[in-house]
Design an enzyme around this catalytic site. Structure first.
Site, PDB file in Angstrom:
ATOM      1  N   GLU A 439       0.827  -1.136  -0.171  1.00  0.00           N
ATOM      2  CA  GLU A 439      -0.099   0.225  -0.039  1.00  0.00           C
ATOM      3  C   GLU A 439       0.730   1.592  -0.643  1.00  0.00           C
ATOM      4  O   GLU A 439       0.313   2.613   0.446  1.00  0.00           O
ATOM      5  CB  GLU A 439      -1.081  -0.050   1.300  1.00  0.00           C
ATOM      6  CG  GLU A 439      -2.098  -0.951   0.656  1.00  0.00           C
ATOM      7  CD  GLU A 439      -3.196  -1.339   1.962  1.00  0.00           C
ATOM      8  OE1 GLU A 439      -3.422  -0.823   2.438  1.00  0.00           O
ATOM      9  OE2 GLU A 439      -3.848  -1.946   1.956  1.00  0.00           O
TER      10      GLU A 439
HETATM   11  C1  LIG Z   1       2.211  -9.848   1.246  1.00  0.00           C
HETATM   12  C2  LIG Z   1       2.141  -8.653  -0.060  1.00  0.00           C
HETATM   13  C3  LIG Z   1       0.276  -8.804  -0.258  1.00  0.00           C
HETATM   14  C4  LIG Z   1      -0.357  -8.033  -1.070  1.00  0.00           C
HETATM   15  N1  LIG Z   1      -0.607  -7.872  -1.519  1.00  0.00           N
HETATM   16  C5  LIG Z   1      -1.044  -6.259  -2.486  1.00  0.00           C
HETATM   17  C6  LIG Z   1      -2.870  -7.002  -3.261  1.00  0.00           C
HETATM   18  O1  LIG Z   1      -3.612  -7.045  -2.242  1.00  0.00           O
HETATM   19  N2  LIG Z   1      -2.981  -6.114  -4.254  1.00  0.00           N
HETATM   20  C7  LIG Z   1      -2.033  -5.825  -4.618  1.00  0.00           C
HETATM   21  O2  LIG Z   1      -2.091  -4.750  -6.086  1.00  0.00           O
HETATM   22  N3  LIG Z   1      -0.011  -5.984  -4.839  1.00  0.00           N
HETATM   23  C8  LIG Z   1      -0.353  -6.905  -3.619  1.00  0.00           C
HETATM   24  N4  LIG Z   1       1.063  -6.519  -3.515  1.00  0.00           N
HETATM   25  C9  LIG Z   1       2.541  -5.948  -3.874  1.00  0.00           C
HETATM   26  C10 LIG Z   1       2.499  -5.094  -3.191  1.00  0.00           C
HETATM   27  O3  LIG Z   1       1.800  -3.611  -3.299  1.00  0.00           O
HETATM   28  C11 LIG Z   1       4.027  -4.280  -3.555  1.00  0.00           C
HETATM   29  O4  LIG Z   1       4.734  -5.454  -3.551  1.00  0.00           O
HETATM   30  C12 LIG Z   1       4.810  -3.339  -3.431  1.00  0.00           C
HETATM   31  O5  LIG Z   1       4.025  -1.829  -4.442  1.00  0.00           O
HETATM   32  C13 LIG Z   1       6.022  -2.628  -3.933  1.00  0.00           C
HETATM   33  O6  LIG Z   1       6.496  -3.636  -5.188  1.00  0.00           O
HETATM   34  P1  LIG Z   1       7.294  -4.254  -5.149  1.00  0.00           P
HETATM   35  O7  LIG Z   1       7.491  -5.055  -4.396  1.00  0.00           O
HETATM   36  O8  LIG Z   1       7.628  -4.364  -6.477  1.00  0.00           O
HETATM   37  O9  LIG Z   1       8.719  -3.223  -4.529  1.00  0.00           O
HETATM   38  P2  LIG Z   1      10.181  -2.579  -6.461  1.00  0.00           P
HETATM   39  O10 LIG Z   1       8.632  -1.548  -6.952  1.00  0.00           O
HETATM   40  O11 LIG Z   1      10.350  -3.713  -7.107  1.00  0.00           O
HETATM   41  O12 LIG Z   1      10.661  -1.807  -5.254  1.00  0.00           O
HETATM   42  C14 LIG Z   1      11.985  -2.167  -4.799  1.00  0.00           C
HETATM   43  C15 LIG Z   1      12.320  -1.630  -4.029  1.00  0.00           C
HETATM   44  O13 LIG Z   1      12.871  -0.093  -4.760  1.00  0.00           O
HETATM   45  C16 LIG Z   1      12.193   0.967  -3.836  1.00  0.00           C
HETATM   46  N5  LIG Z   1      11.536   2.050  -4.620  1.00  0.00           N
HETATM   47  C17 LIG Z   1      10.989   1.599  -5.873  1.00  0.00           C
HETATM   48  N6  LIG Z   1      10.814   2.902  -6.572  1.00  0.00           N
HETATM   49  C18 LIG Z   1      11.366   3.983  -6.269  1.00  0.00           C
HETATM   50  C19 LIG Z   1      11.687   5.320  -5.781  1.00  0.00           C
HETATM   51  N7  LIG Z   1      11.502   5.288  -7.831  1.00  0.00           N
HETATM   52  N8  LIG Z   1      12.446   5.931  -5.163  1.00  0.00           N
HETATM   53  C20 LIG Z   1      12.902   5.489  -4.496  1.00  0.00           C
HETATM   54  N9  LIG Z   1      12.368   4.015  -4.111  1.00  0.00           N
HETATM   55  C21 LIG Z   1      12.073   3.403  -4.654  1.00  0.00           C
HETATM   56  C22 LIG Z   1      10.824   0.086  -3.139  1.00  0.00           C
HETATM   57  O14 LIG Z   1      10.098   0.928  -2.041  1.00  0.00           O
HETATM   58  C23 LIG Z   1      11.195  -0.853  -2.971  1.00  0.00           C
HETATM   59  O15 LIG Z   1      12.637  -0.510  -1.508  1.00  0.00           O
HETATM   60  C24 LIG Z   1       1.327  -7.122  -1.909  1.00  0.00           C
HETATM   61  C25 LIG Z   1       2.587  -7.414  -1.739  1.00  0.00           C
HETATM   62  C26 LIG Z   1       3.101  -8.022  -1.241  1.00  0.00           C
HETATM   63  C27 LIG Z   1       4.089  -9.112  -0.617  1.00  0.00           C
END
Ligand SMILES: Cc1cc2nc3c(=O)[nH]c(=O)nc-3n(C[C@H](O)[C@H](O)[C@H](O)COP(=O)(O)OP(=O)(O)OC[C@H]3O[C@@H](n4cnc5c(N)ncnc54)[C@H](O)[C@@H]3O)c2cc1C
Length: 654
Positions: A439
């Site tokens: 979120e």
């Molecule tokens: C248990 C669980 C439940 C979830 N439930 C849902 C759900 O119901 N529906 C849904 O759609 N998604 C869901 N998600 C997905 C979740 O919202 C994403 O994991 C989250 O948005 C982060 O994306 P990512 O994991 O791909 O990280 P990435 O976007 O790959 O980021 C990796 C790291 O880089 C950082 N980062 C990325 N971009 C930037 C930037 N521009 N500047 C600085 N730092 C940055 C991030 O903060 C993170 O630390 C869920 C994930 C989990 C693990």
């Protein structure tokens, strides 16, 4: 019959049809444009948070806090009593052990109408206020956090909330009664290649006669295995009669072509029903578009404005639980001749947990009351409480583990097997960890809030910082900005916080209100200096911006604590509340001061250079001495379009 017992070992990316879908070629600028286009640029209502970041402490916007409607609150109270009774019968340890919420628990929640807490009464729901909804999540999460995650993913981001905000009357009548009655919903935005950056979204909704054909794979959908109704974000290609863009759809999960390919497992929240979901040629009728084409991200962001409140509700619950454990354990455990609570190092941790839980609850309750009252725009405040709550709850749980010593690291089951009380501190820590990621990860929340915090500067600087503006435009913008700052900066030099008698209505807490007033002006002055120094490059100074936001969070939290203590004056716990508010504000002020110091005294630039060298391999020698990492498997799995080749693992509980 449920299907979770089926084998689940087949890889996600195995549908061997066609070529892999390459992620759309999205560069940094395009990614930002997509985010910017989805941003709600307009402010129609007053915002305490926005004013705070402009150097204006508008306590009148939050104090006195809105008063909940008495009749509605009484009805909610009866529901909360029933929920408490039910939650106390749930075997949270069993959910943890079996990694599954039992069907009878899901049925019990449905009978209580817990799946309809946020659905209006006219559609068969309970129509709870945000305040009571969050209280319900706090309560039910104390039985097992997977339960509050289930209810919150269903109602805060799943189908009910976007429909409430953007759905047509016909859609509400068609879907909401089903959801209030116990059908589960989920929100599907994330894809293997789409995390924080929605511009890379590659699920496609192709217009066809009467609707759309949906193709794509969605990752990590909470409730995805259980849900019968999904909110799916997909790209509609631009074409004749179609404006196109990222669009939100309500999709029937049992429609042909939807396959639940996996149930994912995590570090915590073991009861979570989280899926990989494949859409292959799934027909979605046109009347299932929420809002209109191209509005998907705006819908997602607006939904989260209040949707974000549910996550800190669980963090407040975790804080309360940590406090309850710390209080009893630290009084009982004697080492070195004293209960551990009496050793200063432990005492400081207990005080931190108590004060932070008080402050966090003050922040959350205030946000909920403001959201219910609809008098203010709370998008900044809700984002701040999500950010602050997730970070602080993690720290509180970590400190609790330290207070518990070795027992903090031991599982509840193991403790019980040795005849000790089954306190699951390590589970609470694991369950909380995801709150800093989903979120809106902490890093993204920093950027999201910073964007609003520096908005006044950005809009006044306009063409000065636009790399594509001509020199003439830049010069004109420079003159305009000069005039603006000449008027604005003097207003930041002096304020009420310098008057030793100001904010007397807060009694002994007035000193904190005065600090917040002074610090908010200082914060804007610092932001102005940063803007003058870095201009357009400020948006890349994430270390600086993160601290600005964190200071804002501390100031908002202090304000909320003072407002709560004042509102509770004369009540049964009034004196104790004042003490905690005072302690919280003193701790928060120290954190804010450390952040102010670090604004200009830090290793940010060095760190950025070092990270580049790390990635280039310059420091790879430091990794020597351990076994190499596994080489097999992609870091991010490719997905291929086409029908699913794996067994469906959907679960239906009734
Ligand atoms: C248990 C669980 C439940 C979830 N439930 C849902 C759900 O119901 N529906 C849904 O759609 N998604 C869901 N998600 C997905 C979740 O919202 C994403 O994991 C989250 O948005 C982060 O994306 P990512 O994991 O791909 O990280 P990435 O976007 O790959 O980021 C990796 C790291 O880089 C950082 N980062 C990325 N971009 C930037 C930037 N521009 N500047 C600085 N730092 C940055 C991030 O903060 C993170 O630390 C869920 C994930 C989990 C693990």
């Amino acid at each position: 019959m449920t299907t979770t017992d089926r084998p689940q070992a087949t890889p996600v990316q195995s549908a061997p049809v066609d070529e892999p879908v390459a992620p759309p070629g999205v560069d940094e600028r395009q990614a930002r444009q997509v985010a910017e286009a989805a941003r709600e640029a307009d402010w129609h209502k007053p915002s305490f948070g926005k004013e705070l970041f402009l150097g204006r402490l508008r306590l009148d916007l939050i104090d006195p806090p809105p008063v909940p409607d008495a009749q509605r609150a009484a009805r909610a109270g009866e529901f909360l009593d029933r929920l408490r009774e039910f939650a106390s019968t749930v075997d949270g340890a069993r959910i943890e052990r079996d990694a599954r919420i039992p069907d009878e628990v899901l049925r019990g929640l449905a009978e209580l109408k817990a799946f309809g807490m946020k659905v209006d009464e006219k559609y068969g729901g309970l129509g709870l206020s945000n305040l009571d909804y969050c209280r319900a999540l706090t309560l039910v999460g104390s039985a097992n956090p997977s339960l509050s995650a289930l209810l919150s993913a269903h109602q805060s981001i799943g189908v009910p909330q976007p429909l409430k905000l953007f759905g047509s009357e016909e859609q509400k009548q068609r879907f909401l009664p089903r959801l209030a009655g116990g059908e589960v919903s989920a929100f599907l935005l994330t894809e293997p290649d789409v995390g924080s950056d929605p511009a890379r979204l590659s699920t496609v909704a192709t217009p066809v006669d009467g609707g759309y054909r949906l193709d794509g794979v969605k990752l990590w959908a909470t409730n995805g295995t259980l849900a019968t109704l999904l909110v799916v974000m997909a790209q509609v290609p631009r074409s004749e009669g179609h404006r196109g863009g990222i669009t939100a759809f309500v999709v029937e999960a049992d429609a042909p072509g939807v396959t639940i390919e996996r149930r994912n497992a995590f570090m915590g929240l073991r009861g979570l029903e989280n899926s990989v979901t494949r859409f292959h040629d799934v027909f979605v009728p046109a009347e299932n578009v929420i809002g209109r084409e191209g509005m998907g991200l705006k819908i997602a962001l607006t939904t989260l404005n209040t949707g974000r409140l549910s996550l800190p509700a669980m963090c407040v619950g975790a804080g309360k639980w940590c406090l309850a454990v710390a209080r009893r354990w630290a009084a009982e455990r004697v080492q070195w001749g004293l209960p551990v609570a009496r050793h200063e190092a432990v005492a400081k941790k207990i005080a931190f947990i108590a004060a932070t839980t008080y402050g966090l609850e003050a922040m959350l309750d205030l946000c909920c009351l403001l959201a219910d009252d609809e008098r203010n725009d709370i998008r900044i405040e809700a984002a701040l409480v999500k950010l602050y709550g997730s970070e602080m709850a993690w720290l509180m749980a970590d400190e609790l583990i330290q207070i518990r010593g070795g027992r903090g690291y031991e599982t509840a089951e193991s403790l019980a097997a040795r005849g000790e009380r089954a306190i699951n501190a390590e589970q609470v820590l694991r369950d909380l960890r995801i709150n800093r990621i989903f979120e809106g990860s902490t890093e993204i929340m920093h950027l999201f809030i910073a964007r609003e915090a520096v908005d006044a500067h950005l809009s006044v600087a306009g063409d000065i910082i636009d790399p594509e503006a001509t020199l003439g435009r830049k010069a004109r913008a420079g003159a305009k900005a000069g005039a603006f700052y000449a008027r604005w900066l003097p207003t930041l030099a002096v304020g009420k916080g310098q008057n030793p008698g100001a904010f007397g209505e807060y009694g002994p807490l007035a000193t904190h209100a005065r600090y917040v007033e002074r610090a908010s002006r200082k914060l804007v002055r610092e932001t102005f200096y940063a803007m003058a120094r870095w201009q357009g490059k400020l948006e890349r100074k994430q270390g600086f911006l993160g601290r600005v936001v964190d200071i804002g969070a501390e100031l908002f939290a202090m304000s909320a604590a003072c407002v709560r203590a004042r509102a509770e004056a004369g009540g049964p716990d009034s004196a104790a509340g004042q003490e905690l508010a005072d302690l919280f504000c003193r701790q928060a002020r120290l954190r804010a001061e450390a952040l102010f110091d670090a604004l200009w005294d830090n290793t940010d630039a060095l760190d950025v250079r070092a990270a580049r060298r790390v990635v280039d391999g310059r420091y790879a020698f430091v990794e020597e001495g351990i076994l190499p990492l596994p080489e097999e498997g992609a870091w991010v799995a490719e997905w291929r379009p086409g029908p699913s080749t794996v067994e469906d693992v959907r679960r239906r509980y009734r």
